[in-house]
Design a protein around this motif. Structure first.
Motif, PDB file in Angstrom:
ATOM      1  N   UNK A   2       0.827  -1.215   0.000  1.00  0.00           N
ATOM      2  CA  UNK A   2       0.000   0.000   0.000  1.00  0.00           C
ATOM      3  C   UNK A   2       0.863   1.268   0.000  1.00  0.00           C
ATOM      4  N   UNK A   3       0.360   2.254  -0.681  1.00  0.00           N
ATOM      5  CA  UNK A   3       1.034   3.546  -0.749  1.00  0.00           C
ATOM      6  C   UNK A   3       0.283   4.515   0.153  1.00  0.00           C
ATOM      7  N   UNK A   4       1.002   5.147   1.068  1.00  0.00           N
ATOM      8  CA  UNK A   4       0.390   6.131   1.948  1.00  0.00           C
ATOM      9  C   UNK A   4       0.344   7.476   1.243  1.00  0.00           C
ATOM     10  N   UNK A   5      -0.814   8.083   1.271  1.00  0.00           N
ATOM     11  CA  UNK A   5      -0.967   9.406   0.689  1.00  0.00           C
ATOM     12  C   UNK A   5      -1.561  10.318   1.738  1.00  0.00           C
ATOM     13  N   UNK A   6      -0.979  11.462   1.862  1.00  0.00           N
ATOM     14  CA  UNK A   6      -1.485  12.444   2.803  1.00  0.00           C
ATOM     15  C   UNK A   6      -2.662  13.167   2.160  1.00  0.00           C
ATOM     16  N   UNK A   7      -3.747  13.221   2.873  1.00  0.00           N
ATOM     17  CA  UNK A   7      -4.907  13.945   2.360  1.00  0.00           C
ATOM     18  C   UNK A   7      -4.709  15.436   2.614  1.00  0.00           C
ATOM     19  N   UNK A   8      -4.887  16.197   1.579  1.00  0.00           N
ATOM     20  CA  UNK A   8      -4.792  17.641   1.713  1.00  0.00           C
ATOM     21  C   UNK A   8      -6.124  18.177   2.238  1.00  0.00           C
ATOM     22  N   UNK A   9      -6.049  19.216   3.027  1.00  0.00           N
ATOM     23  CA  UNK A   9      -7.307  19.774   3.534  1.00  0.00           C
ATOM     24  C   UNK A   9      -8.137  20.355   2.393  1.00  0.00           C
ATOM     25  N   UNK A  10      -9.450  20.274   2.540  1.00  0.00           N
ATOM     26  CA  UNK A  10     -10.345  20.810   1.509  1.00  0.00           C
ATOM     27  C   UNK A  10     -10.665  22.281   1.761  1.00  0.00           C
ATOM     28  N   UNK A  11     -10.284  22.764   2.919  1.00  0.00           N
ATOM     29  CA  UNK A  11     -10.506  24.164   3.257  1.00  0.00           C
ATOM     30  C   UNK A  11      -9.442  24.600   4.249  1.00  0.00           C
ATOM     31  N   UNK A  12      -9.378  25.897   4.473  1.00  0.00           N
ATOM     32  CA  UNK A  12      -8.400  26.451   5.391  1.00  0.00           C
ATOM     33  C   UNK A  12      -9.081  27.559   6.174  1.00  0.00           C
ATOM     34  N   UNK A  13      -9.012  27.491   7.481  1.00  0.00           N
ATOM     35  CA  UNK A  13      -9.628  28.527   8.307  1.00  0.00           C
ATOM     36  C   UNK A  13      -8.802  29.810   8.203  1.00  0.00           C
ATOM     37  N   UNK A  14      -9.397  30.914   8.623  1.00  0.00           N
ATOM     38  CA  UNK A  14      -8.670  32.182   8.617  1.00  0.00           C
ATOM     39  C   UNK A  14      -7.449  32.078   9.525  1.00  0.00           C
ATOM     40  N   UNK A  15      -7.596  31.421  10.667  1.00  0.00           N
ATOM     41  CA  UNK A  15      -6.471  31.251  11.595  1.00  0.00           C
ATOM     42  C   UNK A  15      -5.348  30.460  10.924  1.00  0.00           C
ATOM     43  N   UNK A  16      -5.694  29.343  10.263  1.00  0.00           N
ATOM     44  CA  UNK A  16      -4.683  28.545   9.561  1.00  0.00           C
ATOM     45  C   UNK A  16      -3.977  29.391   8.503  1.00  0.00           C
ATOM     46  N   UNK A  17      -4.760  30.154   7.777  1.00  0.00           N
ATOM     47  CA  UNK A  17      -4.220  30.986   6.714  1.00  0.00           C
ATOM     48  C   UNK A  17      -3.275  32.047   7.288  1.00  0.00           C
ATOM     49  N   UNK A  18      -3.689  32.686   8.373  1.00  0.00           N
ATOM     50  CA  UNK A  18      -2.851  33.711   8.997  1.00  0.00           C
ATOM     51  C   UNK A  18      -1.593  33.102   9.604  1.00  0.00           C
ATOM     52  N   UNK A  19      -1.709  31.912  10.171  1.00  0.00           N
ATOM     53  CA  UNK A  19      -0.534  31.228  10.738  1.00  0.00           C
ATOM     54  C   UNK A  19       0.522  30.971   9.669  1.00  0.00           C
ATOM     55  N   UNK A  20       0.088  30.885   8.444  1.00  0.00           N
ATOM     56  CA  UNK A  20       0.995  30.619   7.332  1.00  0.00           C
ATOM     57  C   UNK A  20       1.466  31.917   6.662  1.00  0.00           C
ATOM     58  N   UNK A  21       0.576  32.876   6.461  1.00  0.00           N
ATOM     59  CA  UNK A  21       0.922  34.058   5.667  1.00  0.00           C
ATOM     60  C   UNK A  21       1.581  35.180   6.471  1.00  0.00           C
ATOM     61  N   UNK A  22       1.140  35.424   7.687  1.00  0.00           N
ATOM     62  CA  UNK A  22       1.689  36.549   8.463  1.00  0.00           C
ATOM     63  C   UNK A  22       3.182  36.342   8.758  1.00  0.00           C
ATOM     64  N   UNK A  23       3.593  35.150   9.229  1.00  0.00           N
ATOM     65  CA  UNK A  23       5.038  34.974   9.442  1.00  0.00           C
ATOM     66  C   UNK A  23       5.847  35.172   8.156  1.00  0.00           C
TER      67      UNK A  23
END
Length: 160
Positions: A2-23
């Protein structure tokens, strides 16, 4: 096997987005571009722009859901005067009436001031509609109103 595949999120909260973009903005864009006097164009999703504006314009967390970002409309943020400027499209239409910025628009369109508190002469508030002017009236003191009037070109005596 079996091949493990990471599932990508289907959405991103504002907090998640800010945690990534502000830094990234603070650690890379500010020192490597803005700190060297360069202009930066940021084109991104509505959520990423909303989070960045929340950071730059000090928009309270409980008000950010009331901010709408019109698609395809360039927003110019002036770091020195800490205000949003809209480009004149030449139609003569008031962009604040043409586009929906939502209930939190007043946090974007404040009187522009230089670091020393003096009015920013390059800040164009000629499109400020009566609706937004009334919305601001409770938070604008006489000195700031005088600055707005001077920027608009009204004949206002300068206080020393």
């Amino acid at each position: 096997r079996p091949v493990l595949r990471r599932k990508l999120p289907k959405h991103e909260s504002l907090k998640d987005c800010m945690d990534r973009t502000i830094p990234y903005f603070v650690e890379r864009i500010v020192p490597e571009a803005l700190g060297k006097g360069k202009r930066v164009l940021i084109s991104s999703s509505e959520n990423a722009i909303r989070g960045l504006l929340m950071h730059l314009c000090d928009i309270p967390q409980d008000k950010i859901t009331g901010l709408e970002i019109p698609n395809g409309l360039p927003l110019v943020f002036d770091l020195n005067s800490k205000c949003i400027k809209l480009l004149d499209d030449g139609t003569g239409r008031d962009p604040l009436e043409t586009y929906n910025f939502g209930k939190a628009a007043r946090y974007l369109f404040r009187p522009c001031e230089n670091e020393d508190g003096s009015p920013d002469d390059e800040c164009d508030v000629t499109y400020m509609s009566e609706y937004y002017a009334k919305t601001f009236s409770d938070s604008i003191n006489e000195e700031k109103q005088r600055a707005i009037d001077q920027i608009k070109g009204a004949k206002v005596p300068i206080k020393n």
